[in-house]
Design an enzyme around this catalytic site. Sequence first.
Site, PDB file in Angstrom:
ATOM      1  N   ARG A  59      -6.615   2.242  13.370  1.00 12.35           N
ATOM      2  CA  ARG A  59      -7.447   1.839  14.518  1.00 12.35           C
ATOM      3  C   ARG A  59      -6.700   0.920  15.482  1.00 12.35           C
ATOM      4  O   ARG A  59      -6.922   0.977  16.686  1.00 12.35           O
ATOM      5  CB  ARG A  59      -8.701   1.114  14.023  1.00 12.35           C
ATOM      6  CG  ARG A  59      -9.684   1.978  13.291  1.00 12.35           C
ATOM      7  CD  ARG A  59     -10.842   1.138  12.804  1.00 12.35           C
ATOM      8  NE  ARG A  59     -11.685   0.789  13.930  1.00 12.35           N
ATOM      9  CZ  ARG A  59     -12.929   1.207  14.093  1.00 12.35           C
ATOM     10  NH1 ARG A  59     -13.483   1.982  13.191  1.00 12.35           N
ATOM     11  NH2 ARG A  59     -13.625   0.834  15.131  1.00 12.35           N
ATOM     12  N   ASP A 196      -1.788   8.177  -8.876  1.00 10.47           N
ATOM     13  CA  ASP A 196      -1.960   7.111  -9.852  1.00 10.47           C
ATOM     14  C   ASP A 196      -0.562   6.562 -10.059  1.00 10.47           C
ATOM     15  O   ASP A 196       0.244   7.171 -10.762  1.00 10.47           O
ATOM     16  CB  ASP A 196      -2.523   7.650 -11.170  1.00 10.47           C
ATOM     17  CG  ASP A 196      -2.831   6.532 -12.163  1.00 10.47           C
ATOM     18  OD1 ASP A 196      -3.827   6.631 -12.895  1.00 10.47           O
ATOM     19  OD2 ASP A 196      -2.070   5.530 -12.193  1.00 10.47           O
ATOM     20  N   HIS A 197      -0.265   5.446  -9.447  1.00 17.44           N
ATOM     21  CA  HIS A 197       1.133   5.030  -9.394  1.00 17.44           C
ATOM     22  C   HIS A 197       1.691   4.643 -10.762  1.00 17.44           C
ATOM     23  O   HIS A 197       2.897   4.600 -10.942  1.00 17.44           O
ATOM     24  CB  HIS A 197       1.356   3.920  -8.357  1.00 17.44           C
ATOM     25  CG  HIS A 197       0.759   2.605  -8.734  1.00 17.44           C
ATOM     26  ND1 HIS A 197      -0.538   2.257  -8.465  1.00 17.44           N
ATOM     27  CD2 HIS A 197       1.297   1.545  -9.387  1.00 17.44           C
ATOM     28  CE1 HIS A 197      -0.771   1.041  -8.920  1.00 17.44           C
ATOM     29  NE2 HIS A 197       0.320   0.587  -9.471  1.00 17.44           N
ATOM     30  N   LYS A 201       5.823   5.351 -12.990  1.00 18.96           N
ATOM     31  CA  LYS A 201       6.670   4.340 -13.625  1.00 18.96           C
ATOM     32  C   LYS A 201       7.595   5.000 -14.639  1.00 18.96           C
ATOM     33  O   LYS A 201       7.199   5.904 -15.382  1.00 18.96           O
ATOM     34  CB  LYS A 201       5.813   3.281 -14.317  1.00 18.96           C
ATOM     35  CG  LYS A 201       5.088   2.387 -13.320  1.00 18.96           C
ATOM     36  CD  LYS A 201       4.336   1.281 -14.020  1.00 18.96           C
ATOM     37  CE  LYS A 201       3.614   0.398 -13.038  1.00 18.96           C
ATOM     38  NZ  LYS A 201       4.537  -0.368 -12.194  1.00 18.96           N
ATOM     39  N   HIS A 259      -5.754   4.283 -14.474  1.00 20.37           N
ATOM     40  CA  HIS A 259      -4.416   4.007 -15.022  1.00 20.37           C
ATOM     41  C   HIS A 259      -4.392   4.043 -16.540  1.00 20.37           C
ATOM     42  O   HIS A 259      -3.540   4.699 -17.148  1.00 20.37           O
ATOM     43  CB  HIS A 259      -3.918   2.621 -14.597  1.00 20.37           C
ATOM     44  CG  HIS A 259      -3.755   2.444 -13.125  1.00 20.37           C
ATOM     45  ND1 HIS A 259      -3.364   3.456 -12.297  1.00 20.37           N
ATOM     46  CD2 HIS A 259      -3.911   1.342 -12.346  1.00 20.37           C
ATOM     47  CE1 HIS A 259      -3.290   2.993 -11.059  1.00 20.37           C
ATOM     48  NE2 HIS A 259      -3.621   1.720 -11.054  1.00 20.37           N
ATOM     49  N   LYS A 359      -7.852  -9.434 -15.778  1.00 15.70           N
ATOM     50  CA  LYS A 359      -7.149 -10.319 -14.833  1.00 15.70           C
ATOM     51  C   LYS A 359      -7.138 -11.734 -15.397  1.00 15.70           C
ATOM     52  O   LYS A 359      -8.014 -12.104 -16.198  1.00 15.70           O
ATOM     53  CB  LYS A 359      -7.869 -10.297 -13.493  1.00 15.70           C
ATOM     54  CG  LYS A 359      -7.659  -8.973 -12.759  1.00 15.70           C
ATOM     55  CD  LYS A 359      -8.016  -9.122 -11.301  1.00 15.70           C
ATOM     56  CE  LYS A 359      -7.732  -7.878 -10.513  1.00 15.70           C
ATOM     57  NZ  LYS A 359      -6.305  -7.638 -10.280  1.00 15.70           N
TER      58      LYS A 359
END
Lengths: 507, 382
Positions: A59, A196-197, A201, A259, A359
């Site tokens: 934008r 899905d990064h 890996k 993940h 976390k």
Amino acid sequence: MKDNPLREGVRLERTADPCTVIIFGASGDLTKRKLVPALYRLTQQRLLPAEFAIVGFARSTMSHDEFRDKMKDAIVTYSEAKRVDEKVWESFAKGIFYIAGDVNNSASYQEISKLLDQIDRERGTAGNRVFYLSTSPSLYAEAVQQLGAGGLAKPQGNSWTRIIIEKPFGHDLASARELNVEVAKVFDEEQVYRIDHYLGKETVQNLMVFRFANGIFEPIWNRRYVDHIQVTNAEAIGVEGRGGYYDTAGVLRDMIQNHVFQVTSLIAMEPPISLSATAVRDEKIKAMQAVRAVPSDHVNEFAVRGQYTAGAVAGKPVPGYREEKDVGPNSQTDTFAAVKLYFDNWRWADVPFYLRSGKRLPKRVTEIAIQFRKAPLQLFKSAEQEIEPNVLVIRVQPDEGITLRIGAKVPGQVTRIRWVNMDFRYGASFGVQSPEAYERLLLDCILGDSTLYARRDMTERGWEIVMPILDAWQNSKEEIPKYEAGSWGPEEADELIERDGREWRRP
Amino acid sequence: MGTSTQPPSSSAIDVGAIERELTSLWQQASEGDDHGVIRSSILNLLVYAPKGADADLVDDMLAGITAAHPCRALLMIADPSAAEANLDAQVTSRCTLPTATSKQVCCEQVTINAAGSAVNDVPSAVAPLLLSDLPVYLWWRAVPRIQDKALFQKLTDISDRVIIDSALFNDAHGDIAKMAAVLNLTPRWTAISDLNWARLTAWRALLAGFYDIAEYRSHLEQLDHVVIEYSPSTTEPSAIPARALLLGAWLASRLGWRVKADSAKRKDDIASFEFSTDHHPITLEFTHTSRDIEPGHIAEVTLECANDKSGSFTVKRSQCGKRIETSVKRGEEMHTQRVLSYEGFGEGELIGREIEILGHDRVYEQAVLTAGEMVRALAGRP
């Protein structure tokens, strides 16, 4: 001449087709931190052709040059070298363009189409396109629909068109299915790459090599020898200013459903018949389809949640979750979750898989620990108290590697057993740097290899598994259990595993 | 990285003593270390270097190589011209520092000093020191004495891969011809890596990259003129440097060009060859560059077709050596042009890359065979 004879031999990797990558949401963080730096590195490694371009779409109003300047700053900031050669940069920047527009506005797609045609003519990108959806997830359906309506989804002639969709894919099962239906109206499944990064890996890829290139592990990779499996995905950081998004998601949606399940499927799957994307993904979904449904009236026996309160991590005081920016003072969002799953198949029947993610845990670590059954007979009476099970640990991050815990005799007159780790560390054995996950994933998409991407059925299956848990938590009147930041989660997580006579590893 | 060394042992190599000294170094490394020490080895690296400044340089490079590729390194420093025969060994361990997230990693190095006739005893001294079940790489940091049965061939026989550097050849044409002759006679000879060939990877990748584009691939059959510009070497200014020769030979061998025996010409700074193909003849020229770049290096490569399709494909190194530029020209129109960073890997880094390769590099071997034919054509020999 069908193939390029100059490409033959070691050292010369396959170069991708000419193409343009169009990034939706290009003014966002992901573009500057990961996407454009990854594409720049791929270009310098000669893995992308000269006939390559990037179009940023967002934008914010800016010119091509202003966007190029921002991307240059991003590459300098997020690269190791912290600088770029001016002439090299100028050459790369010639292939970067920007369009200001609105995902909801069909006129923007006409502009995109015009620009892409121009780029094809001027840069020889041959009509091949990758649309990367890095916008807010709420805009995915609209973007897909508009791409279809604008004639941008179907390839012309010999060219190809693909779409990469960032996570989260849906907010729950219904929305994931709905999104898949919308995507399927416009794109064929083979055009769709759900990122899905974690799958990019190196150690996650190494899991396939570890299991299927070595003959010795597969015979013991089953219920006869394995007592249980623990998958830990721990972060030391908090929500890092993303409280507004995170409070609508929670860790079960944000990490476990995608993940952690992807990684778990690599552990649970049967050997594929080949390394084609279809063969590998078929086995992964087959494994996940064997997951026993979590009974909705006994969710607490299979899943626990938690939310961090103020504490200290790595010696530094940190606030509690409810004190984070844009988080409600009475939020019931889970920042920790632990789930026990069973795979009802011949390989894994009655072997519990304990998955946890959270976390503000003591350290950042992602690992898979396979704990084997103890030796069937205790021959070493004098060392009876010292007998422990063997554990194979596959560490995804940090310090990627594999550890096997074995017992060895302590030198001396009396038989005493000491448990030692045999380590293979990527960093210690292969000093070369692993490619960044996004480099691998972007290149794979451009090469047309979807092995490391999530398939439609897998994304929906992940949601199916967690929905009873999400529903139970949503309907619960109980206050969410708390854990102090810097600890390994709420007591309820310990109870989940200790009730089975086991305990959590300390990674 | 920390290093600890035991003093040289006696004049003969006592393998048992060496292994005991290595064990002692491991114990020292792990004493008082809560993290523990990782002994990690993925290969055996034999290194042959003549005594002198080069040997010191190699020892320094080994520190970097072994940090990235943990191994047992066996460094053989030879002084064959010494009057007295002597053979002794010294044991060293090199350890990286542990961090919060990684343990200390240690590698082993045995340095063997050989003088006089004892140089020929080196192969039997190193063989029992090799770690079992791991590949053996021989880095021969000198001109390879291919006909030397006592040393070079014996070390080659116990190695899975030999790494040489044709940039070190004193007689580029002669030495390449010898290598081609050996490869011709013994196709199952040990696998060879040539650092000079590795330095060509960027050039080869970019040249190959032009013809990944389907539209340009048909040009390969239309090529009729190739020019390789190079900077002459200081030791052999009249010879085509090995690197340029290998690049030209690679093009020829990949594209099925056959050198015409009586076509090689040399005039001033230009050497040219005629090749026959299934389509039409091709001229390959090697010419001196006027640009100021390092001796022995390639400055520019241009592949041209002068017929109706009229195109030229150029890869050019920048003066500063830090960039490489590619361009495609059709008629008078520049179609594509780009500038990439040009990695100038040091010798240690190149070795690191070579020891990741297992198996024969057939493309290189074929390039050497073709280079041998070109050298013979240049010398007027069939």
